[in-house]
Design a protein around this motif. Structure first.
Motif, PDB file in Angstrom:
ATOM      1  N   PHE A   1       3.347  -3.374   0.679  1.00 39.34           N
ATOM      2  CA  PHE A   1       4.383  -2.529   0.103  1.00 39.34           C
ATOM      3  C   PHE A   1       3.758  -1.446  -0.772  1.00 39.34           C
ATOM      4  O   PHE A   1       4.109  -0.274  -0.695  1.00 39.34           O
ATOM      5  N   ILE A   2       2.755  -1.865  -1.581  1.00 44.17           N
ATOM      6  CA  ILE A   2       2.082  -0.892  -2.449  1.00 44.17           C
ATOM      7  C   ILE A   2       1.426   0.189  -1.604  1.00 44.17           C
ATOM      8  O   ILE A   2       1.574   1.380  -1.871  1.00 44.17           O
ATOM      9  N   ARG A   3       0.754  -0.266  -0.527  1.00 41.19           N
ATOM     10  CA  ARG A   3       0.035   0.703   0.287  1.00 41.19           C
ATOM     11  C   ARG A   3       0.983   1.647   1.024  1.00 41.19           C
ATOM     12  O   ARG A   3       0.744   2.831   1.113  1.00 41.19           O
ATOM     13  N   SER A   4       2.094   1.076   1.532  1.00 37.02           N
ATOM     14  CA  SER A   4       2.932   1.908   2.392  1.00 37.02           C
ATOM     15  C   SER A   4       3.955   2.719   1.610  1.00 37.02           C
ATOM     16  O   SER A   4       4.422   3.748   2.082  1.00 37.02           O
ATOM     17  N   ARG A   5       4.351   2.266   0.409  1.00 37.83           N
ATOM     18  CA  ARG A   5       5.392   2.982  -0.314  1.00 37.83           C
ATOM     19  C   ARG A   5       4.902   3.588  -1.624  1.00 37.83           C
ATOM     20  O   ARG A   5       5.036   4.795  -1.864  1.00 37.83           O
ATOM     21  N   ILE A   6       4.336   2.760  -2.477  1.00 40.82           N
ATOM     22  CA  ILE A   6       4.020   3.212  -3.828  1.00 40.82           C
ATOM     23  C   ILE A   6       2.956   4.302  -3.816  1.00 40.82           C
ATOM     24  O   ILE A   6       3.120   5.357  -4.439  1.00 40.82           O
ATOM     25  N   VAL A   7       1.882   4.055  -3.064  1.00 41.04           N
ATOM     26  CA  VAL A   7       0.772   5.012  -3.079  1.00 41.04           C
ATOM     27  C   VAL A   7       1.203   6.403  -2.582  1.00 41.04           C
ATOM     28  O   VAL A   7       0.991   7.398  -3.274  1.00 41.04           O
ATOM     29  N   PRO A   8       1.843   6.493  -1.393  1.00 32.20           N
ATOM     30  CA  PRO A   8       2.274   7.824  -0.956  1.00 32.20           C
ATOM     31  C   PRO A   8       3.232   8.483  -1.939  1.00 32.20           C
ATOM     32  O   PRO A   8       3.131   9.686  -2.202  1.00 32.20           O
ATOM     33  N   CYS A   9       4.123   7.693  -2.532  1.00 32.08           N
ATOM     34  CA  CYS A   9       5.069   8.251  -3.493  1.00 32.08           C
ATOM     35  C   CYS A   9       4.340   8.808  -4.709  1.00 32.08           C
ATOM     36  O   CYS A   9       4.608   9.929  -5.156  1.00 32.08           O
ATOM     37  N   ALA A  10       3.420   8.013  -5.222  1.00 33.06           N
ATOM     38  CA  ALA A  10       2.670   8.450  -6.401  1.00 33.06           C
ATOM     39  C   ALA A  10       1.924   9.743  -6.093  1.00 33.06           C
ATOM     40  O   ALA A  10       1.953  10.698  -6.882  1.00 33.06           O
ATOM     41  N   LEU A  11       1.290   9.784  -4.915  1.00 35.32           N
ATOM     42  CA  LEU A  11       0.546  10.992  -4.530  1.00 35.32           C
ATOM     43  C   LEU A  11       1.475  12.185  -4.459  1.00 35.32           C
ATOM     44  O   LEU A  11       1.188  13.272  -4.976  1.00 35.32           O
ATOM     45  N   PHE A  12       2.626  11.967  -3.817  1.00 38.65           N
ATOM     46  CA  PHE A  12       3.567  13.067  -3.639  1.00 38.65           C
ATOM     47  C   PHE A  12       4.004  13.644  -4.975  1.00 38.65           C
ATOM     48  O   PHE A  12       3.971  14.844  -5.207  1.00 38.65           O
TER      49      PHE A  12
END
Ligand SMILES: Nc1ncnc2c1ncn2[C@@H]1O[C@H](COP(=O)(O)OP(=O)(O)OP(=O)(O)O)[C@@H](O)[C@H]1O
Ligand SMILES: [Mg+2]
Lengths: 258, 260
Positions: free
Chosen positions: A5-16
């Motif tokens: 979940f962290i890899r697929s959702r949180i990380v891209p969101c944080a980057l964005f």
């Protein structure tokens, strides 16, 4: 699962969002406008913190939510009854149906002049606009949801001797629950919009009022900060409250997540 | 006195400006505790007839008597098991079985007892708390059967209830249905496309003629000992007779559709 979940959702969101803030800061550094027209992320963040610290945001949220809940509950009660009537009576559907459709297409702010005449610059007129802005959409989605349940469920209920209000309660409503929730979510969005439109119009406290105050004080940071609060509340309610509810119901009913 | 006395002069549906005459002169009686199978070509009106018997469709010419009284609306004493089953996805297996009892305001303790009894009868006690989408097609079939039986109706109307099952599951259910019927002594009207199924289960088989405007064409009594299986010798002989009648009707349907 959590790492996934962290890899697929949180990380891209944080980057964005980091990229977004950076881009914003770049525009500020490039000085595309003076700071009282184009705010910087830092100042907006400070204003946000200030708003929560001096409790004005909390107060605004509280006031707005009180109105929203009052208006929305009224809309649900009235819309539920109207929707059930449309389902029950062919004549009512044929006659009042078109009127309800017409009223639903009316943008909620169009109710404001009438509200002012009837209720003056008061709590009542904002609640009135909230009710009018959401009740017809709720009526229509409720009616469609109840009407489109598989007829087999109704036949089974009737066959077992269930009729009248019991049939509505034990068969129609549970069978339509997934679409009823969808209707609730949509009407909530209508109510929320109507509320803010209404609050913008006069010295009404609430979030819409805070937004307008920011403009009147020429405090662009405050304006953007309040916009962020409004957006965050919208996302929170839509995703976390309604989204969760919908997911729970759809899982139980064995439906695919929508 | 027969439990059901059917005398339908005609049944039609309104169909764009005209009316579609489905069947006429349908006359038969069903005795208490009898297991009657209806077979006939597709579209001859078997489902339509069951709906009339259930009281779901009052628009027909003629009369249907249930225990001597004219059928007028639904009655939990004549329960239909629909082909689509219509199990409620918002309820668990146990709650589905309890649904009708709850609507009839049967007290909770009694309801629980009846539910458990039928859960065991259809061998689903282990799955009582599962939701409908969590159980297999054959299990769903049994839940529908239990839901109807729990209401203790006098007549069960079953519309092609086993058509979506594989052969093994079906064989098991034939056995089970005969056993349950033996215990409960229900009157059963059973619609099927499957002649073997009809002969295996029924005391009597009614054959409908081909649409348009179907009639009752033939009636066969099956006096074989029970429990029967699909492969039993006697069954196969009777299947041949019934199938002979049915085949000519099915051929008529196709002739009518392709060379009108
Ligand atoms: N609600 C309805 N409105 C109009 N026509 C209908 C309706 N229900 C059935 N019919 C027509 O009545 C005829 C008989 O339909 P019915 O469903 O009773 O057939 P059936 O014998 O059960 O067929 P099958 O074996 O394929 O299930 C068909 O021609 C169908 O088109
Ligand atoms: Mg049918």
């Amino acid at each position: 699962m959590t790492t996934n979940f962290i890899r697929s959702r949180i990380v891209p969101c944080a980057l964005f969002y980091t990229a977004l803030l950076l881009g914003w800061q770049v525009l500020v550094v490039l000085r595309i406008g003076p700071s009282y027209i184009f705010p910087s992320p830092l100042n907006v963040a400070l204003s946000l913190a200030e708003g929560f610290r001096d409790r004005s945001f909390w107060f605004g949220i509280l006031v707005s939510f009180r109105r929203l809940l009052t208006g929305f509950s009224l809309a649900i009660a009235v819309g539920g009854v109207l929707g059930a009537l449309l389902l029950k009576s062919r004549t009512f559907e044929k006659t009042a149906g078109s009127l309800i459709l017409g009223l639903q297409t009316l943008p909620s702010i169009c109710w404001f002049p009438l509200a002012l005449v009837w209720f003056g610059l008061s709590e009542g007129s904002i609640i009135f606009v909230v009710v009018m802005g959401s009740v017809f959409s709720f009526t229509m989605t409720i009616h469609a949801g109840l009407k489109n349940i598989p007829p087999i469920y109704v036949n089974i209920g009737r066959n077992m001797g269930v009729r009248g209000p019991a049939l509505l309660w034990d068969v129609f409503i549970p069978a339509a629950l997934p679409s009823l929730l969808l209707g609730l979510r949509q009407s909530w969005a209508f109510a929320w919009r109507s509320l803010l439109a209404g609050e913008l119009l006069f010295n009404s406290q609430g979030l819409g009022f805070l937004l307008n105050m920011g403009r009147e004080l020429n405090d662009i940071n405050r304006v953007v900060a309040v916009m962020l609060v409004i957006m965050a509340i919208g996302v929170f309610i839509d995703k976390l409250v309604f989204g969760r509810m919908e997911l729970a119901v759809r899982t139980r009913y064995g439906l695919k997540p929508s | 006195m027969p439990i059901l006395k059917v005398d339908i002069a005609s049944k039609s549906y309104p169909a764009n400006a005209e009316t579609l005459l489905v069947f006429e002169k349908i006359r038969f009686e069903i005795g208490r505790g009898e297991f009657v199978c209806l077979v006939g070509p597709s579209g001859c009106g078997k489902t339509t007839l069951l709906n009339i018997l259930a009281g779901l469709d009052p628009r027909y010419e003629g009369e249907v008597l249930f225990k001597g009284r004219r059928v007028d609306g639904c009655d939990a004493d004549r329960l239909m098991i629909f082909q689509e089953l219509g199990l409620f996805p918002w309820l668990t297996v146990r709650e589905n079985i309890a649904f009708g009892l709850k609507c009839k305001k049967v007290p909770a303790a009694k309801r629980a007892r009846i539910c458990s009894e039928y859960l065991h009868m259809v061998d689903l006690a282990r799955f009582q708390d599962s939701y409908i989408h969590e159980i297999s097609a054959g299990m769903k079939q049994r839940v529908a059967l239990a839901r109807a039986l729990a209401m203790d109706p006098e007549v069960l109307l079953m519309d092609e209830p086993f058509s979506s099952l594989d052969a093994q599951a079906r064989d098991l259910l034939y056995e089970e249905l005969q056993r349950i019927w033996g215990i409960t002594k229900k009157t059963i009207v059973f619609v099927t496309h499957n002649v073997r199924e009809a002969v295996c289960l029924g005391d009597r088989i009614l054959v409908f003629s081909a649409p348009p405007v179907a009639r009752l064409k033939a009636s066969f009594s099956v006096g074989l000992p029970r429990p029967r299986t699909i492969e039993a010798n006697g069954v196969i002989d009777i299947v041949k007779c019934v199938f002979g009648e049915l085949k000519s009707e099915i051929r008529k349907t196709y002739d009518h559709e392709f060379h009108p």
